[in-house]
Design an enzyme around this catalytic site. Structure first.
Site, PDB file in Angstrom:
ATOM      1  N   ASP A  30       0.848  -1.194   0.000  1.00  0.00           N
ATOM      2  CA  ASP A  30       0.000   0.000   0.000  1.00  0.00           C
ATOM      3  C   ASP A  30       0.887   1.249   0.000  1.00  0.00           C
ATOM      4  OD1 ASP A  30      -1.698   2.078   0.602  1.00  0.00           O
ATOM      5  OD2 ASP A  30      -2.592   1.099   2.357  1.00  0.00           O
ATOM      6  N   ILE A  31       0.777   2.040  -1.036  1.00  0.00           N
ATOM      7  CA  ILE A  31       1.672   3.197  -1.191  1.00  0.00           C
ATOM      8  C   ILE A  31       1.439   4.259  -0.116  1.00  0.00           C
ATOM      9  CG2 ILE A  31       0.267   4.604  -2.768  1.00  0.00           C
ATOM     10  CD1 ILE A  31       2.886   5.032  -4.415  1.00  0.00           C
ATOM     11  N   GLY A  52      -9.607   3.431  -6.241  1.00  0.00           N
ATOM     12  CA  GLY A  52      -8.230   2.941  -6.365  1.00  0.00           C
ATOM     13  C   GLY A  52      -7.253   3.636  -5.446  1.00  0.00           C
ATOM     14  N   ASP A  54      -6.040   6.564  -5.682  1.00  0.00           N
ATOM     15  CA  ASP A  54      -6.471   7.951  -5.442  1.00  0.00           C
ATOM     16  C   ASP A  54      -7.330   8.028  -4.180  1.00  0.00           C
ATOM     17  OD1 ASP A  54      -6.927  10.634  -5.893  1.00  0.00           O
ATOM     18  OD2 ASP A  54      -8.306  10.345  -7.586  1.00  0.00           O
ATOM     19  N   THR A 142      -2.992   1.518 -14.785  1.00  0.00           N
ATOM     20  CA  THR A 142      -3.192   0.076 -15.010  1.00  0.00           C
ATOM     21  C   THR A 142      -4.371  -0.499 -14.212  1.00  0.00           C
ATOM     22  OG1 THR A 142      -1.630  -0.584 -13.281  1.00  0.00           O
ATOM     23  CG2 THR A 142      -0.736  -0.281 -15.496  1.00  0.00           C
TER      24      THR A 142
HETATM   25  N1  AR6 Z   1      -1.214   1.395  -3.096  1.00  0.00           N
HETATM   26  C1  AR6 Z   1      -0.588   1.092  -4.235  1.00  0.00           C
HETATM   27  N2  AR6 Z   1      -1.233   0.764  -5.364  1.00  0.00           N
HETATM   28  C2  AR6 Z   1      -2.582   0.742  -5.332  1.00  0.00           C
HETATM   29  C3  AR6 Z   1      -3.324   1.052  -4.176  1.00  0.00           C
HETATM   30  C4  AR6 Z   1      -2.569   1.406  -3.012  1.00  0.00           C
HETATM   31  N3  AR6 Z   1      -3.165   1.710  -1.848  1.00  0.00           N
HETATM   32  N4  AR6 Z   1      -4.631   0.943  -4.475  1.00  0.00           N
HETATM   33  C5  AR6 Z   1      -4.731   0.554  -5.763  1.00  0.00           C
HETATM   34  N5  AR6 Z   1      -3.492   0.428  -6.285  1.00  0.00           N
HETATM   35  P1  AR6 Z   1      -6.096   2.908 -10.159  1.00  0.00           P
HETATM   36  P2  AR6 Z   1      -5.708   4.366 -12.710  1.00  0.00           P
HETATM   37  C6  AR6 Z   1      -3.093   0.024  -7.647  1.00  0.00           C
HETATM   38  O1  AR6 Z   1      -7.413   2.410 -10.611  1.00  0.00           O
HETATM   39  O2  AR6 Z   1      -5.782   3.106 -13.476  1.00  0.00           O
HETATM   40  C7  AR6 Z   1      -9.339   6.475  -9.714  1.00  0.00           C
HETATM   41  O3  AR6 Z   1     -10.716   6.389  -9.436  1.00  0.00           O
HETATM   42  C8  AR6 Z   1      -4.081  -0.722  -8.490  1.00  0.00           C
HETATM   43  O4  AR6 Z   1      -4.087  -2.107  -8.137  1.00  0.00           O
HETATM   44  O5  AR6 Z   1      -5.988   3.411  -8.767  1.00  0.00           O
HETATM   45  O6  AR6 Z   1      -4.631   5.345 -13.043  1.00  0.00           O
HETATM   46  C9  AR6 Z   1      -8.899   7.890 -10.054  1.00  0.00           C
HETATM   47  O7  AR6 Z   1      -9.674   8.862  -9.385  1.00  0.00           O
HETATM   48  C10 AR6 Z   1      -3.519  -0.485  -9.882  1.00  0.00           C
HETATM   49  O8  AR6 Z   1      -2.464  -1.415 -10.160  1.00  0.00           O
HETATM   50  O9  AR6 Z   1      -5.578   4.142 -11.102  1.00  0.00           O
HETATM   51  C11 AR6 Z   1      -9.082   7.945 -11.527  1.00  0.00           C
HETATM   52  O10 AR6 Z   1     -10.406   8.299 -11.880  1.00  0.00           O
HETATM   53  C12 AR6 Z   1      -2.886   0.899  -9.777  1.00  0.00           C
HETATM   54  O11 AR6 Z   1      -2.859   1.198  -8.391  1.00  0.00           O
HETATM   55  C13 AR6 Z   1      -8.785   6.543 -11.995  1.00  0.00           C
HETATM   56  O12 AR6 Z   1      -9.056   5.700 -10.872  1.00  0.00           O
HETATM   57  C14 AR6 Z   1      -3.646   1.978 -10.526  1.00  0.00           C
HETATM   58  O13 AR6 Z   1      -5.046   1.744 -10.425  1.00  0.00           O
HETATM   59  C15 AR6 Z   1      -7.319   6.366 -12.360  1.00  0.00           C
HETATM   60  O14 AR6 Z   1      -7.119   5.063 -12.855  1.00  0.00           O
END
Ligand code: AR6
Length: 196
Positions: A30-31, A52, A54, A142
């Site tokens: 978890d980042i 996600g 964010d 991703t």
């Molecule tokens: N720590 C590290 N990585 C994570 C965490 C965490 N706590 N949570 C999820 N991931 P995404 P995107 C990973 O969907 O594709 C949002 O709603 C996850 O498994 O977070 O750039 C924003 O508001 C995946 O591998 O970001 C935007 O609307 C990676 O983070 C949209 O999603 C990115 O997944 C952005 O989509």
């Protein structure tokens, strides 16, 4: 912060990036638990949070981050894909959050690779501007944005390796993967790149 620390994350690989003084840490977890000068948020153009990573960053960081993001959008409008802005880290262990917007995957013919590289490059540029020696990235685009992880790995590794060849900062870059399989895919993709 000269050395990145993370609580509850597993450091899996430490790589020296060729022709640079920079090292890359590949981690799983978890980042929001990473202690660094900056962590990067995979945001959307509205900058007011979402799902996600964010959502996790805004939840853990608290209102300060939201308020700073809102002030940025009120002043400059939505953040276009490929660009980056910085706020404080609020309640996070990280001093700053760099918010960037990756591309939505539309099949690969809509400039997605260039926009993804730009999101990483602009985030590194902002980090350097703010004197950040340690910066951690999630795997931008991703998740909800659907960028294929194999393809993203090559773009990200090429972009980071190129950037650090020409810049003194950051000195340490963390690539944080939420799921074990995501890390495995990334490592497989950069296997060739590591040897050169
Ligand atoms: N720590 C590290 N990585 C994570 C965490 C965490 N706590 N949570 C999820 N991931 P995404 P995107 C990973 O969907 O594709 C949002 O709603 C996850 O498994 O977070 O750039 C924003 O508001 C995946 O591998 O970001 C935007 O609307 C990676 O983070 C949209 O999603 C990115 O997944 C952005 O989509």
């Amino acid at each position: 912060t000269r050395v990145m620390r993370s609580r509850g994350l597993r450091l899996l690989t430490m790589l020296m990036i060729p022709f640079s003084l920079c090292s890359a840490r590949l981690e799983r977890g978890d980042i929001t638990r990473v202690e660094a000068d900056a962590i990067v948020n995979a945001a959307n153009s509205g900058l007011l949070g979402g799902g996600g990573v964010d959502g996790a960053i805004h939840r853990a960081g608290g209102h300060a981050i939201y308020n700073e993001c809102k002030a940025i959008v009120d002043k400059h409008g939505p953040l276009p894909p490929g660009r980056a802005v910085i706020t404080s880290g609020g309640r996070l262990l990280a001093r700053h959050v760099i918010h960037t917007v990756g591309p939505v995957w539309r099949g690969g013919g809509a400039g997605e690779a260039e926009t993804l590289a730009s999101a990483y490059r602009e985030s590194l540029r902002v980090a350097e501007q703010y004197g950040c020696a340690t910066v951690a990235f999630p795997s931008i685009s991703t998740g909800a944005f659907g960028y294929p992880r194999e393809k993203a790995a090559r773009v990200v590794w090429d972009c980071i390796s190129d950037y650090v060849k020409h810049h003194a900062l950051p000195a340490e870059i963390g690539l944080v993967f939420f799921a074990p399989v995501d890390l495995a895919i990334f490592e497989k993709q950069i296997e060739g790149a590591r040897l050169v």
